[in-house]
Structure formats: C-alpha cells, structure tokens
Design an enzyme around this catalytic site. Structure first.
Site, short mmCIF file in Angstrom:
data_model
loop_
_atom_site.label_atom_id
_atom_site.label_comp_id
_atom_site.label_asym_id
_atom_site.label_seq_id
_atom_site.Cartn_x
_atom_site.Cartn_y
_atom_site.Cartn_z
N SER A 257 -2.92 17.04 20.41
CA SER A 257 -4.37 16.91 20.37
C SER A 257 -4.91 17.90 21.40
O SER A 257 -4.89 17.65 22.60
CB SER A 257 -4.75 15.47 20.72
OG SER A 257 -6.13 15.30 20.59
N LYS A 281 -4.19 19.13 16.38
CA LYS A 281 -5.45 18.45 16.09
C LYS A 281 -6.52 19.03 17.01
O LYS A 281 -6.28 19.18 18.21
CB LYS A 281 -5.28 16.95 16.33
CG LYS A 281 -6.51 16.13 16.04
CD LYS A 281 -6.25 14.66 16.22
CE LYS A 281 -6.40 14.19 17.64
NZ LYS A 281 -7.74 14.37 18.22
N LYS A 314 -13.85 12.91 12.26
CA LYS A 314 -14.22 11.50 12.03
C LYS A 314 -15.56 11.38 11.29
O LYS A 314 -16.53 10.83 11.81
CB LYS A 314 -14.28 10.72 13.35
CG LYS A 314 -12.94 10.60 14.06
CD LYS A 314 -13.01 9.64 15.24
CE LYS A 314 -11.70 9.54 15.98
NZ LYS A 314 -11.37 10.72 16.79
N ASP A 317 -20.53 9.20 7.35
CA ASP A 317 -21.90 9.10 6.80
C ASP A 317 -21.82 9.01 5.28
O ASP A 317 -20.73 8.98 4.71
CB ASP A 317 -22.71 10.33 7.26
CG ASP A 317 -24.17 9.97 7.49
OD1 ASP A 317 -24.72 9.18 6.68
OD2 ASP A 317 -24.76 10.48 8.46
N GLN A 430 -9.17 4.04 26.65
CA GLN A 430 -8.01 4.52 25.89
C GLN A 430 -6.77 3.72 26.31
O GLN A 430 -6.57 3.47 27.50
CB GLN A 430 -7.78 6.01 26.14
CG GLN A 430 -6.53 6.60 25.49
CD GLN A 430 -6.62 6.67 23.96
OE1 GLN A 430 -6.83 5.66 23.31
NE2 GLN A 430 -6.46 7.86 23.41
N TYR A 432 -2.52 3.45 26.02
CA TYR A 432 -1.34 4.27 25.70
C TYR A 432 -0.10 3.44 25.43
O TYR A 432 0.20 2.48 26.14
CB TYR A 432 -1.04 5.22 26.86
CG TYR A 432 -2.07 6.31 27.00
CD1 TYR A 432 -2.18 7.31 26.03
CD2 TYR A 432 -2.94 6.33 28.08
CE1 TYR A 432 -3.13 8.31 26.14
CE2 TYR A 432 -3.90 7.33 28.21
CZ TYR A 432 -3.99 8.31 27.23
OH TYR A 432 -4.93 9.30 27.34
N GLY A 450 -2.53 14.05 23.53
CA GLY A 450 -3.48 14.98 24.12
C GLY A 450 -3.16 15.24 25.57
O GLY A 450 -2.35 16.10 25.91
O1 S5P Z 1 -8.29 5.67 17.72
C1 S5P Z 1 -8.22 6.84 18.06
C2 S5P Z 1 -8.37 7.88 17.15
C3 S5P Z 1 -8.23 9.19 17.59
S1 S5P Z 1 -8.20 10.43 16.40
N1 S5P Z 1 -7.95 7.16 19.35
C4 S5P Z 1 -7.86 8.45 19.79
O2 S5P Z 1 -7.59 8.64 20.98
N2 S5P Z 1 -8.03 9.48 18.92
C5 S5P Z 1 -8.00 10.89 19.37
O3 S5P Z 1 -6.69 11.17 19.86
C6 S5P Z 1 -8.95 11.20 20.51
O4 S5P Z 1 -10.20 11.65 20.02
C7 S5P Z 1 -8.22 12.28 21.28
O5 S5P Z 1 -8.53 13.54 20.69
C8 S5P Z 1 -6.76 11.98 21.04
C9 S5P Z 1 -6.09 11.23 22.17
O6 S5P Z 1 -6.07 12.00 23.34
P1 S5P Z 1 -5.28 11.54 24.66
O7 S5P Z 1 -5.66 12.58 25.67
O8 S5P Z 1 -5.78 10.19 25.03
O9 S5P Z 1 -3.82 11.57 24.30
#
Ligand code: S5P
Length: 484
Positions: A257, A281, A314, A317, A430, A432, A450
């Site tokens: 990413s 991506k 994403k 619409d 987020q 992990y 990412g």
């Molecule tokens: O549910 C999601 C969907 C996506 S596409 N959660 C996400 O984190 N993503 C994308 O994945 C998000 O927009 C980012 O580009 C990537 C995760 O990045 P990281 O830095 O947290 O690994």
C-alpha cells in the site's frame, strides 16, 4: 521402580511423568478440550512453574535430547516454554531469543528480541505439541527475521500430527515423551485405575494421527488445498487469472500500500519493493504533485516487476456518479488502474456503473465486505449481503477487501489490510494482525501492507520479510489442510 535395563534417561523421564501427575499437570476424568472434543486426560503443564524442581529437571531432559544438535540460539514458544528455554540457555551458556507475541506499539517494532545475524540457526523449545501450529508460527516469525529453523524440541508429544506437519515444513521435532509413554508409566506405577487405563488407551488410539491417504484427503478445505496456479486455471476473469499467476510465479501474496505523498517517493518505493509484491495499491488523490506522467511511470514499473496496479478509490455513490469518478476528473483511473474497489452501501448500481466503464478495458473490482478499523459497521448481514452482491456480478467483481475469508468460492480473492509483523493498532483506529494470522488462520489470500513497509528503514528488506512471512503462512496453511 526402575528395572536394571532401564537407562538413566528413561528413568528420569518416568520420574518426571510421575511428578507431573502428582502436581496435577496430568489429570484423568472427563474434560472438554478447547476444540470441543471430550477427553479422559488433561494436561496443564503450566503448573510446572510453581514447582522449580520439576522445571529444572524438565529443562535438563530437553537439553539432553538436543545436546548433539548444532545451533546458535534457543527460542521458547510463549508462555510455558519461555522459562524452560531460559533455564536451558543459562545452564548451558547458549544465547536465547524471544519471539514477541503481543504488540509493543512503540520503539523499534522488533519481532524477535535478542541478538542474532541473518542465517543463524535457532532451536525452538515447546512444552506440548498437538498439531504443531504454535511451533510453526514461531518458526515462521524466526525465519521471516532471517533465522534458520530446522529443529524443535518438546516435552510432550500428543501424537496428533505435530511431527508430520512440522516435517512437511522442514522441521524435525524431538520429544522427551509421548501421550502413550504417560499412559504406560502411570499405569505401571499404579497411578491409574485399570478402567481408566483402557479409556485413555482407546482415546489415544482414536485420536492418534494416521498418515494414510484417507486422512490426507479427509477434509479438503477447497481453496485452502488449491494452489494459486490451480485457482488461476479456474478463473474466468482475466485479471484474477493473471493475479493468481503472478502470486504463483513470484511466490508473493503481498500487496504494497504505497501511501506516500510525493510522486518521486512513490516511484522510488515501488521500484525498490517491486520484486517482492504481487500488487501495488495506490491512493492517487493523496499525491501532492499528481500528473499523468506519474501513472505512466507506474504502469511501466508494473510491467517491469510484474505486479497488478490497484487504485484504492473506494467508490461509494450511485452508478452514474461513479462512472464519472472512475473515467474522468483529474485522475482518469480507468485508464491505468487494473483494479479498483467499491463499497456495497449504494447497492448494485455502483457495480453496474463501474462495470460500464471498466469491463471493456479488462479492469475488475473488489467489494469492501469488511474493514480493518475498529468500530466499523461492515459486519454481519452487511458483509453477507456484500458477498451476495459480488456473486451476482462475478464478471466484474473478483473478490473482497475483508479481514477474514468471507466466501468459499476459490475464484474469489480475499485481500486483507491492517497487517504488520506484530499485532497492534495505530492511534486512529487501524488494527493490525500478523501475516500468519491473516493468511494462515483467517484464510485470506493477499495481505495489504502500508506503513509496515514504507516507514521501515529499509523498505525493500521489509517487503522481502513480509513476502517470506506471507508465503510461509500460505505454505503452512496448505500443509495443515492436507493433514487435518
Ligand atoms: O478496511 C480497510 C480497507 C483498506 S483498503 N482498512 C485499510 O487500512 N485499508 C487501506 O489499507 C488503507 O486505506 C491504507 O491504504 C492501507 C493500510 O495501510 P497501513 O499503513 O495501515 O498498513
């Protein structure tokens, strides 16, 4: 009592088995195991930590089992084997490594604690093995950090396929004793009633791993046992066929990413990590200096390194609006992105609009069935309805963004974001998971990484580590599916 023929080692093993029984680390009765199976015998070796004499003797027996092997360090599988490995390390002056299990969330973000260099050999120590999954997971973390794991030692082998599964993954498992040994020793020493001896013997026989063909093919988990190349051949969509082919050829289930904000940085990052990924991506709308030249260079890098280009737009619409967003505006996404994604929230119109633009160009789309962020609403019936919508539009929808497998159709791709080498979270929701959890346990096909890569000191090396960890997890999943 030991017979005169009995070796000193065997006698010590018998004594330890009896001691374990005395402190309730081995119990007989009627127990429901984590798997739901009823068992007449229960092992809780964790209680050893309250009995230092047993811990010391166990660590000596384990050491005696492996003392002829050559290795640079020991690594105990958390938790019970950690103090055991510590005792072995201290008594024999062999360095130890610790594999982190929990998120640290700060500092160096290291997966393996302790000093080592690439190519060093590490011996894994465990208290009990059933299917071998915990040892395998530890071995994968170690090898993704550059260590070589060829052997493991365990106190108790439950004889439930661990030896075979590890062997299939190139690891030799040594054990001090088996469940059958426990039964023999405790019945010989009068610690079990005769009817319990029979019950336990029957249980062991019924649950013992049988490496015959019937068992190998007993529970085929369809797309777990299908190789990428086999799945490629099943796909009617050209892009999914190509993607499975790339995953097979490059031995990679890693999507980078590339969420950086300058074009120069983006192109350098993609060129460096390209050999390790099956997909890149992008979020082109975060580039401060976007221009058409950037996407031209990106597409030539995609050809150079053989990966699929996915714009994470994403769309969400009505059909008419997404048609314009996809084909027009500043970015002209449909001109260069092989793959896009869409939320299912507007209903099938969003897919139909995108399909009108993309299908004739050989493009495809993923639906967002689940998200990785905490508190998100894409779950339960919403996710299920998203899968249905994908099934009804298989000519253009080739899979899902999700956090675990949502469809058993082997032609659908499952792609999971929120992946780091350690589980954890950022401070904006987020969440992990690790490669082995995402690919190995949750059955996803591609992990999206990412910050774990582009914020690493050496992004190419980090990409390589993720590539190995992800591919190892896939191979382990295949091996497990074959012997479950
Ligand atoms: O549910 C999601 C969907 C996506 S596409 N959660 C996400 O984190 N993503 C994308 O994945 C998000 O927009 C980012 O580009 C990537 C995760 O990045 P990281 O830095 O947290 O690994």
């Amino acid at each position: 009592m030991a017979t005169p023929m009995m070796t000193c080692f065997q006698e010590r093993v018998e004594q330890v088995i009896e001691r374990l029984h005395d402190v309730d680390a081995v119990k007989f009765g009627n127990f429901t195991l984590k798997s739901g199976i009823q068992s007449p015998v229960y092992f809780d070796l964790r209680v050893m930590i309250s009995h230092p004499d047993i811990m010391v003797e166990v660590s000596k027996l384990l050491w005696d089992k492996i003392s002829t092997s050559k290795f640079d360090s020991l690594c105990g599988v958390p938790y019970t084997a950690l103090p055991i490995a510590t005792l072995m390390s201290a008594a024999n002056d062999v360095p130890m490594l610790i594999r982190r299990k929990e998120a640290k969330g700060y500092g160096t973000n290291k997966l393996i604690e302790g000093k080592f260099k690439e190519g060093d050999s590490c011996f894994i120590v465990e208290d009990v093995v059933s299917s071998g999954s915990s040892i395998l997971e530890t071995a994968q973390s170690l090898s993704s950090s550059g260590l070589v794991v060829k052997e493991a030692v365990v106190l108790l082998n439950r004889e439930q396929g661990g030896v075979e599964k590890l062997d299939a993954n190139g690891i030799v498992l040594h054990s001090v004793f088996t469940m059958t040994d426990v039964l023999n020793v405790l019945s010989k020493r009068g610690k079990m009633k005769p009817d319990m001896v029979t019950t336990v013997a029957e249980y062991i026989a019924a649950n013992k791993f049988q490496p015959n063909k019937e068992i190998l093919s007993a529970k085929p988990k369809i797309n777990d046992v299908l190789k990428y190349s086999e799945r490629a051949a099943m796909c009617t969509n050209e892009l999914s066929r190509r993607l499975f082919g790339i995953m097979d050829k490059k031995k990679s289930n890693l999507a980078l990413s590339a969420d950086v904000t300058s074009s120069k940085e983006l192109l350098q990052l993609v060129d460096k990590t390209g050999p390790h990924v099956c997909m890149v991506k992008t979020h082109v709308d975060i580039l401060e200096d976007f221009n058409q030249e950037v996407v031209e260079k990106l597409t030539s890098l995609a050809a150079k390194h053989n990966f699929v280009l996915f714009e994470d737009r994403k769309f969400a619409d009505i059909g008419n609006t997404v048609m314009h967003q996809y084909s027009g505006g500043v970015y002209h996404i449909s001109e260069w992105a092989d793959l896009i994604n869409a939320h299912a929230v507007p209903g099938p119109g969003v897919i139909h609009g995108l399909k009108k633009i993309g299908a004739s160009k050989g493009r495809a789309c993923l639906l967002i069935a689940e998200m990785s962020s905490s508190g998100n609403l894409a779950k339960g019936s919403y996710s299920q309805d998203t899968v249905k919508m994908a099934e009804e539009n298989k000519d253009f929808v080739i899979g899902f963004i999700c956090v675990s497998k949502v469809s058993s159709d082997p032609t659908f791709l499952h792609m999971t974001p929120g992946v780091q080498l350690e589980a954890g979270k950022d401070n904006l929701g987020q969440q992990y998971l690790t490669p082995s959890e995402v690919i190995g346990n949750r059955g996803s096909d591609i992990m999206i990484v990412g910050r774990g890569i582009y914020q690493a000191q050496d992004p190419a090396l980090a990409a390589k580590q993720f590539q190995i960890a992800g591919y190892d997890a896939y191979m382990a999943r295949m091996a497990e599916a074959m012997i479950v």
